[in-house]
Design an enzyme around this catalytic site. Structure first.
Site, mmCIF file in Angstrom:
data_model
loop_
_atom_site.group_PDB
_atom_site.id
_atom_site.type_symbol
_atom_site.label_atom_id
_atom_site.label_comp_id
_atom_site.label_asym_id
_atom_site.label_seq_id
_atom_site.Cartn_x
_atom_site.Cartn_y
_atom_site.Cartn_z
ATOM 1 C CE1 TYR A 37 77.498 -43.928 2.022
ATOM 2 C CE2 TYR A 37 78.314 -42.747 0.117
ATOM 3 C CZ TYR A 37 78.407 -44.004 0.886
ATOM 4 O OH TYR A 37 78.850 -45.018 0.664
ATOM 5 C CE1 TYR A 81 84.955 -41.218 8.605
ATOM 6 C CE2 TYR A 81 86.579 -39.357 8.081
ATOM 7 C CZ TYR A 81 85.183 -40.032 8.396
ATOM 8 O OH TYR A 81 84.038 -39.148 8.685
#
Length: 434
Positions: free
Chosen positions: A152, A434
């Site tokens: 990322y 999440y």
């Protein structure tokens, strides 16, 4: 709460065009359609190497997806052309920032690409599409939690919110802390889910890095989800203060250690609104009958547990990355948080995606309030890429550490001033995935 709704944002046209050139269809899926919802959830389970969900699990798991923007990629040339070969979804959540305010964060989840379709640019299209969608919606920040930490950074995300895993040898550690007034009570699983939601919603606004949870997340911790293989092992207690007010919740499982009738306690979640609640719940865990070891993950770096025991060497702390952030609107993001010291610097930010690239003057007044404007001077105090600035944003990563790693270019005195200003009290934390 945020006023932005990710579901109103269409599929990113550039990602759609790039994937169409590779014979793939990229689109927002409507999970109100049962067949589509089941295919999406099954693709997510496959992507994370989970078991095949049964009908009950699919029906239960559909609820949170209906509140999100769900993107799928399809390969019409495959035998299962109606089954996604990649997924991602998103929603907008309030992210608590240093100082106690919140900023809208484009939360990204369930990023999967089928093993049959790797190396075809799908992950890039998914992530860049999410960033462009977030920026178009006006979200100043994007965030995610990750299963792989090497992917990322190239998209501008920084590991901003570290977490700590605690492994406690109960017999060695002992208990050396206080015995808070108040009471501990066992709770049934449905009640635990209720209590988790109440306490977390109050506690999250006091610590940067936290995001809002949702009902099925609390039910998952509490062992209510039908897809949880350990649901029958889940137990939990709550802490009530001296006035009878709910201030903390502990959810855990117990497992016997090799037929010894000695047990390991695995803390699923400990959420507390006060110092007394934290201490009381840790005391319950460490003084539980027949328990030799206690493990807990996603704890803040300033968790008091090592200082609540007699022998700190009985507590092993393992720090790891957890919450990743990506600034999309630099003036909006930096002016939303409070800083811990005055500052006046020019930052040169490199951003290959183009959202935040440029020279920016960051000025912080005596009250910690920031103003950000495009810098007209050619004098630059510090240079970094946006993943480094995003890592610094929540106040849990030191500028000096990134400077030592070659991620920030600045004189030593500038790095020190940046460190003092960006530091957060309390330390940032994120206690959910999440």
């Amino acid at each position: 709460m945020t006023s932005l709704d990710a579901r109103s944002v269409p599929a990113d046209p550039l990602s759609a065009e790039r994937l169409a050139a590779a014979g793939l269809e990229y689109r927002v899926d409507d999970l109100n359609d049962e067949a589509t919802a089941q295919s999406f959830q099954r693709a997510v389970a496959r992507g994370f190497l989970g078991g095949e969900p049964n009908a009950e699990a699919l029906d239960y798991g559909r609820t949170p997806f209906l509140q999100r923007r769900n993107i799928s990629v399809y390969d019409g040339t495959a035998a299962t052309g109606d089954f996604p070969v990649a997924t991602v979804n998103s929603w907008v959540s309030p992210l608590t920032v240093p100082g106690g305010d919140a900023v809208d964060m484009w939360s990204i989840s369930v990023v999967t690409v089928a093993a049959t379709h790797r190396r075809r640019g799908i992950a890039r299209a998914l992530l860049e599409g999410e960033l462009r969608a977030a920026a178009s919606a006006g979200a100043p920040m994007a965030g995610l939690t990750v299963s792989e930490a090497t992917i990322y950074g190239r998209y501008g995300f920084g590991a901003a919110v570290p977490a700590v895993r605690l492994d406690v040898d109960v017999r060695r550690a002992g208990w050396g802390g206080v015995a808070p007034s108040g009471s501990i009570q066992y709770r049934e699983r449905d009640e635990l889910a209720d209590d988790l939601g109440v306490v977390h919603e109050r506690a999250r606004v006091a610590r940067p890095g936290q995001v809002a949870g949702w009902r099925t997340r609390w039910e998952g911790f509490a062992g209510v989800s039908p897809s949880d293989p350990d649901r029958d092992k889940v137990r939990g207690v709550r802490y009530l203060d001296e006035n009878g007010e709910l201030r903390g919740v502990l959810v855990y499982t117990l497992a016997e250690k090799s037929g010894s009738f000695r047990f390991q306690m695995d803390v699923r979640m400990l959420v507390a609104e006060t110092h007394d609640a934290t201490a009381a719940l840790w005391r319950f865990a460490l003084q539980h009958d027949l328990v030799d070891t206690v493990t807990a993950d996603l704890r803040p770096t300033d968790d008091p547990l090592p200082w609540l025991v007699r022998d700190t060497r009985g507590v092993v702390q393992t720090v790891h990355d957890h919450g990743w952030l990506r600034i999309l609107d630099l003036p909006a993001a930096l002016s939303a948080r409070r800083f811990s010291a005055p500052l006046d610097v020019v930052l040169r930010i490199e951003d290959s995606q183009g959202f935040t690239a440029g020279d920016w003057r960051l000025t912080v007044d005596q009250e910690g309030r920031a103003s950000v404007e495009t810098a007209s001077s050619s004098s630059v105090d510090a240079t970094m890429d946006i993943s480094a600035l995003s890592a610094l944003y929540a106040g849990g990563v030191r500028v000096s550490a990134l400077r030592g790693a070659g991620r920030v270019s600045a004189a030593a005195d500038v790095a020190e001033r940046l460190d003092r200003a960006f530091a957060s009290y309390p330390a940032p934390a994120l206690d959910i995935w999440y």
